[in-house]
Motif scaffolding. Sequence first.
Motif, PDB file in Angstrom:
ATOM      1  N   ASP A 111     -67.364 -70.917  19.550  1.00 31.18           N
ATOM      2  CA  ASP A 111     -66.059 -70.793  20.205  1.00 31.18           C
ATOM      3  C   ASP A 111     -66.176 -69.964  21.472  1.00 31.18           C
ATOM      4  O   ASP A 111     -65.544 -70.256  22.491  1.00 31.18           O
ATOM      5  N   GLN A 112     -66.985 -68.926  21.391  1.00 29.62           N
ATOM      6  CA  GLN A 112     -67.222 -68.052  22.543  1.00 29.62           C
ATOM      7  C   GLN A 112     -68.723 -67.877  22.756  1.00 29.62           C
ATOM      8  O   GLN A 112     -69.451 -67.646  21.793  1.00 29.62           O
ATOM      9  N   PRO A 113     -69.212 -68.001  24.001  1.00 37.27           N
ATOM     10  CA  PRO A 113     -68.462 -68.391  25.202  1.00 37.27           C
ATOM     11  C   PRO A 113     -68.046 -69.868  25.142  1.00 37.27           C
ATOM     12  O   PRO A 113     -68.783 -70.695  24.599  1.00 37.27           O
ATOM     13  N   SER A 114     -66.936 -70.184  25.691  1.00 37.25           N
ATOM     14  CA  SER A 114     -66.344 -71.512  25.551  1.00 37.25           C
ATOM     15  C   SER A 114     -67.128 -72.582  26.293  1.00 37.25           C
ATOM     16  O   SER A 114     -67.061 -73.759  25.939  1.00 37.25           O
ATOM     17  N   LYS A 115     -67.879 -72.214  27.330  1.00 39.27           N
ATOM     18  CA  LYS A 115     -68.570 -73.216  28.138  1.00 39.27           C
ATOM     19  C   LYS A 115     -70.000 -73.494  27.682  1.00 39.27           C
ATOM     20  O   LYS A 115     -70.693 -74.301  28.272  1.00 39.27           O
ATOM     21  N   ILE A 116     -70.436 -72.810  26.653  1.00 39.53           N
ATOM     22  CA  ILE A 116     -71.805 -73.037  26.195  1.00 39.53           C
ATOM     23  C   ILE A 116     -71.891 -74.385  25.476  1.00 39.53           C
ATOM     24  O   ILE A 116     -71.007 -74.764  24.708  1.00 39.53           O
ATOM     25  N   LYS A 117     -72.929 -75.123  25.754  1.00 42.52           N
ATOM     26  CA  LYS A 117     -73.079 -76.456  25.180  1.00 42.52           C
ATOM     27  C   LYS A 117     -73.580 -76.382  23.744  1.00 42.52           C
ATOM     28  O   LYS A 117     -74.362 -75.488  23.400  1.00 42.52           O
ATOM     29  N   PRO A 118     -73.142 -77.316  22.893  1.00 40.16           N
ATOM     30  CA  PRO A 118     -73.670 -77.368  21.524  1.00 40.16           C
ATOM     31  C   PRO A 118     -75.171 -77.660  21.550  1.00 40.16           C
ATOM     32  O   PRO A 118     -75.703 -78.257  22.485  1.00 40.16           O
ATOM     33  N   LEU A 119     -75.845 -77.264  20.498  1.00 45.69           N
ATOM     34  CA  LEU A 119     -77.279 -77.529  20.335  1.00 45.69           C
ATOM     35  C   LEU A 119     -77.475 -78.456  19.148  1.00 45.69           C
ATOM     36  O   LEU A 119     -77.039 -78.142  18.033  1.00 45.69           O
ATOM     37  N   SER A 120     -78.104 -79.588  19.378  1.00 44.55           N
ATOM     38  CA  SER A 120     -78.418 -80.539  18.304  1.00 44.55           C
ATOM     39  C   SER A 120     -79.916 -80.537  18.059  1.00 44.55           C
ATOM     40  O   SER A 120     -80.705 -80.634  19.007  1.00 44.55           O
ATOM     41  N   ILE A 121     -80.304 -80.425  16.814  1.00 46.58           N
ATOM     42  CA  ILE A 121     -81.712 -80.419  16.450  1.00 46.58           C
ATOM     43  C   ILE A 121     -81.951 -81.446  15.343  1.00 46.58           C
ATOM     44  O   ILE A 121     -81.034 -81.790  14.591  1.00 46.58           O
ATOM     45  N   SER A 122     -83.178 -81.940  15.265  1.00 49.03           N
ATOM     46  CA  SER A 122     -83.541 -82.951  14.265  1.00 49.03           C
ATOM     47  C   SER A 122     -84.855 -82.584  13.604  1.00 49.03           C
ATOM     48  O   SER A 122     -85.721 -81.933  14.215  1.00 49.03           O
ATOM     49  N   PHE A 123     -85.005 -83.049  12.354  1.00 53.41           N
ATOM     50  CA  PHE A 123     -86.190 -82.760  11.559  1.00 53.41           C
ATOM     51  C   PHE A 123     -86.756 -84.054  10.990  1.00 53.41           C
ATOM     52  O   PHE A 123     -86.012 -84.957  10.620  1.00 53.41           O
ATOM     53  N   PRO A 124     -88.076 -84.147  10.866  1.00 52.11           N
ATOM     54  CA  PRO A 124     -88.666 -85.348  10.254  1.00 52.11           C
ATOM     55  C   PRO A 124     -88.386 -85.446   8.763  1.00 52.11           C
ATOM     56  O   PRO A 124     -88.190 -86.542   8.243  1.00 52.11           O
ATOM     57  N   PHE A 125     -88.375 -84.304   8.078  1.00 52.36           N
ATOM     58  CA  PHE A 125     -88.061 -84.299   6.650  1.00 52.36           C
ATOM     59  C   PHE A 125     -86.591 -83.927   6.508  1.00 52.36           C
ATOM     60  O   PHE A 125     -86.153 -82.917   7.056  1.00 52.36           O
ATOM     61  N   PRO A 126     -85.780 -84.722   5.784  1.00 51.27           N
ATOM     62  CA  PRO A 126     -84.346 -84.435   5.706  1.00 51.27           C
ATOM     63  C   PRO A 126     -84.056 -83.119   4.999  1.00 51.27           C
ATOM     64  O   PRO A 126     -84.840 -82.656   4.165  1.00 51.27           O
ATOM     65  N   ILE A 127     -82.915 -82.552   5.344  1.00 53.04           N
ATOM     66  CA  ILE A 127     -82.487 -81.283   4.767  1.00 53.04           C
ATOM     67  C   ILE A 127     -81.249 -81.511   3.900  1.00 53.04           C
ATOM     68  O   ILE A 127     -80.559 -82.515   4.033  1.00 53.04           O
ATOM     69  N   LEU A 128     -80.974 -80.568   2.988  1.00 51.53           N
ATOM     70  CA  LEU A 128     -79.774 -80.644   2.162  1.00 51.53           C
ATOM     71  C   LEU A 128     -78.583 -80.193   2.988  1.00 51.53           C
ATOM     72  O   LEU A 128     -78.514 -79.036   3.424  1.00 51.53           O
ATOM     73  N   ALA A 129     -77.650 -81.087   3.201  1.00 49.26           N
ATOM     74  CA  ALA A 129     -76.525 -80.787   4.089  1.00 49.26           C
ATOM     75  C   ALA A 129     -75.626 -79.689   3.549  1.00 49.26           C
ATOM     76  O   ALA A 129     -75.002 -78.955   4.328  1.00 49.26           O
ATOM     77  N   LYS A 130     -75.560 -79.553   2.225  1.00 49.06           N
ATOM     78  CA  LYS A 130     -74.664 -78.566   1.629  1.00 49.06           C
ATOM     79  C   LYS A 130     -75.350 -77.217   1.404  1.00 49.06           C
ATOM     80  O   LYS A 130     -74.745 -76.314   0.815  1.00 49.06           O
ATOM     81  N   ASP A 131     -76.581 -77.091   1.851  1.00 43.42           N
ATOM     82  CA  ASP A 131     -77.305 -75.827   1.647  1.00 43.42           C
ATOM     83  C   ASP A 131     -77.830 -75.298   2.973  1.00 43.42           C
ATOM     84  O   ASP A 131     -79.003 -74.949   3.099  1.00 43.42           O
ATOM     85  N   VAL A 132     -76.954 -75.242   3.978  1.00 46.11           N
ATOM     86  CA  VAL A 132     -77.309 -74.715   5.293  1.00 46.11           C
ATOM     87  C   VAL A 132     -76.861 -73.256   5.352  1.00 46.11           C
ATOM     88  O   VAL A 132     -75.664 -72.952   5.204  1.00 46.11           O
ATOM     89  N   ARG A 133     -77.806 -72.357   5.545  1.00 48.83           N
ATOM     90  CA  ARG A 133     -77.478 -70.933   5.615  1.00 48.83           C
ATOM     91  C   ARG A 133     -77.718 -70.434   7.034  1.00 48.83           C
ATOM     92  O   ARG A 133     -78.860 -70.271   7.457  1.00 48.83           O
ATOM     93  N   ALA A 134     -76.611 -70.230   7.758  1.00 48.75           N
ATOM     94  CA  ALA A 134     -76.685 -69.795   9.156  1.00 48.75           C
ATOM     95  C   ALA A 134     -75.996 -68.441   9.301  1.00 48.75           C
ATOM     96  O   ALA A 134     -74.859 -68.264   8.834  1.00 48.75           O
ATOM     97  N   THR A 135     -76.679 -67.507   9.934  1.00 44.72           N
ATOM     98  CA  THR A 135     -76.142 -66.168  10.150  1.00 44.72           C
ATOM     99  C   THR A 135     -76.126 -65.864  11.636  1.00 44.72           C
ATOM    100  O   THR A 135     -77.179 -65.889  12.290  1.00 44.72           O
TER     101      THR A 135
END
Length: 1038
Positions: A720-744
Amino acid sequence: MITTVRRELLGSDIDDSVTEYYPYGNTRVRDIFKDFHFGGKVSEDNEVIKVLFLGCGDLRNTFKATFFKNPCNLEIHLNDFHSSVLARNILILKIISGRDFNPELDEDLGFLWDVWYNMDWPEKTRKRFLSCLQELIDGMLPDNVSIPNNHQLEKFKSLWSNWHSVSSRNETDSESLLKKVREQRIHCMLDFWEFLEPGYLQKKAKLENTDLLTAAVNLLADQFKKCEGIIGLVPCARKKIYNEVLKCCREGSCRVKHNVKAVVVNPTFLDPETHDWKIFPINPFDGYLPMAKEELVTSGEGIMIQSCSKILKSLVSSYRQRIQTVQVVFHLEEAIEFCSSDANKFDVIDCSNFVDRVGLANLIAACYQRLSNNPNAILYTEIMTDSEHSANNIVETSLCAPLSMIPTIYGLRLADHVELRDSAVDYLRCHSLQRGRPVNLCWQKVPPFQNIKLVSSPVLNQCLTKLAKQCHFMDQEVPEFSETGSAGNEFYYTPLTFSCILDSMIQRLGRDCWLTDMRQFDVSPQFNLARRTLEDWKNGKKIQKFSAGIKSTLESTVPKKSAALLRLAFVPKASFVYNRKLSRPDVHFIDNFQLELKHSPKGIKVETVSFLLSLDHGLDETYQAIIVDVLNGLTFFLLDSIKSMRVEEYNLPYPIGQSKSSQLPLKDEMHMIVKSCIESEDQYILKISIECNGNVSGLKVTTNEKAPCESCHDITFSLDQPSKIKPLSISFPFPILAKDVRATLHRKSRHVDLVLKKSLQEPWPCEFHTKTSKWIVDDLLPWENSSSDSMFNIIEHHLASQFSSLEEIDAEKSLDPKCSALHSFRLKIMAMMLDDVEYVSYGRNNDWYLLKLHRPILTSPMGSPILLITALDDNHTKNITKRISPKNLPIVKEVVDHTLIYNKVFPFGTSGPKKKLDFDAVTEEEFQLFRFLLRLNSTRIEPSKWQKKTVPLGGSSPWLATFFSPLYQDLANYLSPRHKNSPSTKSMNKPDNENCCAACKKTPEKLKRCSRCRSTVYCSVECQHFHWPTHKPNCRKV
């Protein structure tokens, strides 16, 4: 051409009486499009599907590929290193493409069978054969056939002219040659059994009071009988088949018509130089097994010839119908060399025949470069399991990496869950077990890392260090005595193998990954020169090709009947001693080189050895170049002096292209960037830097998860802040569990710590969302236990085949925490399928599933029993109950609807008690395996009408339409109760006493097994060294 594969000196390279030419295949055709999804624009008229058969063998797999009508245009490339194989294939395409050929006519089909399978021909076949040959010699190839290399085309023409000459001989000469060849064929048959088990044939002939030929033919027919796998035959039909096979093995030909006078030998079966027969005994019927009862033509005589001809007619007819839309391209070249030199990209590559001569890592690394970027592109390989190594174990050992790390290192995933599928079911049809089981592996490319900087990790370093050691092993290192030895043929790996795998990995990760070059991995100093040469080659520096003649041959050490893995070594002349360990630091090893062979009337000899060196190689006349056996150190050849070698500049490109620039985003004024990503077997740990000034807040994490799949490859971060910063998209060769993302989010230091769990126990997104062919449940027939002479139709046989021994079938073991999750779950599958139970609850702690088991048990298209299941994740019931509120009408309606469906599927409170089993998963691993299999199998079937009508399926629904079936053991040591004590289960190839050392015959407490063949045991390394020359001819064959 220099390739990654270690050079091998075959018996056929030295002894002209040894051959490995097989004119036709002895395994059933493979459906290469079985796992291929014809999606997107593939089926449009302007699209072409490219298929490559490496080591193609005969044409049956090519014809099978034309059964699919979806790809409007097919381009099939056939590669083989044996000119006779490809010349035969072109000839057969010429025959069946002719306007005068009609597979519906018995005469035309009989002519094709003669050319394909029979060793001698009548006059009619000879005349038609000569006519087709002459057209090929005149350059009249079939319209849809091409041979890009003119030099190879001239080789084929020379071979066709040779065959034409043999078939054009006068009557006397033809009879003389036919008589000679028949005698040679008998000698080859006798030599074959002597090769497998010296002295056994003589003992059998004496025991049966018969001659050697009859004993040999009986053995071949008995072998066929044990492996034919035809279910439900009446005894008289089985006896007819046995006699038919006996006759074919004895005469070398089989026809529907009897009393046909043979006038000429089939020249395509002969050595073109000597016109001798050098083929080990093979049976044309083997290539059509296992055969279903419905495929048999039991009326009249010649059951097998009629049945096999019927299948062949179907294959040929399919090809003829598609001939206008199929192009066939031929490449006469060694497989890895072809992959390194050809520029084509292929949607399907089948190289199932090549692991045993190349090594699994060499094969998949080379084929990765030729596999197209079509997301559905598929690569097939094959391995041979044994009594101690499962398919997964062999793959992980051969590639020096656990399954979850293979996508990062090799760019491929093992698409087939071998141990959770029915890959071994066909072997249950046989009355005797194979020594090893061929397991077909399916590989697919994985999505690349995107916007990620992968850094060094303990697991990656361990994998690459292990691979470096495999590719740079020292001389005289015979197969290790270890429980982790495998059958992936790591002996064929070389320094160039490691270099190519590493550079391919760098190419996918980008130049700024922590991998710089292979010098950061320690290997023996004897490989320093080879490393420096490869680095110069890769970096575009000038390198030289040296060609050396053979100065002298040590005849006593050169293998005559077996094979030897070779190494070129430069040793100081002053200290060179024959048969010594080449462990001094001033010795230099070159494992990547080329042998040029010269044919002469006296046989085949090694004439030239070619290899690469850097300009500053530093070698002079004080060094002697030698060729040694890498496994036992014996010296075979002394090469010319360095001064007398021919030197030229080597201009062929390095096998792997230069790596791409970094995939990380360009630096804007404000941006997020991945500073590091540490990968382990089960997770990714990332640190994302937020490059901006001021406050940061409002971290949002989204994934591309698409229900019902719970895993994903892509994840996006925004602030949300700073408002002008672009989103970051990343990809992995081995899939990850979507419901077990721990971001701090760390506001002060402006960075994000991220932990992502790999979806080890969840199907990949492509498995849920790719529309591959599925089993239609309503079309499956009920299972019927049969009282026939085969156990294949007995469900207990299938369930017992999940285990490697009868002692493992103990229900109490499923309660043992030390019992493996797979073993415990197999026991519970057995209970569910055998007990007359309708409902099962299965879970652990607070996680439970309710299962409705639909009876009767059904029969899958593979012939295995399957138990149809309607499954409910019972946590859903608890969750919506907690959310219920009188004011929340949508939730109230959801609860009411769910309760109605629940009571309909699980009517526990109505119409009396229902029989129900409660299974507690002993470990969390077992529960995750159970859940994984439920979800995986749901992707393989089209639900029944009752399931579609009764329960909501798809999306985020808690209901699943799925099934369980036996999880067959892919090891080769299970003995069915019926045959455990039968003499037929005792292999003639095994030692009389498996508890004694093969060399000294002592029986110590602890024996260790040869890791190459897993069949021979020793008491010590010294005994194995001593016995290696005797054991080596058999070691690679078992």
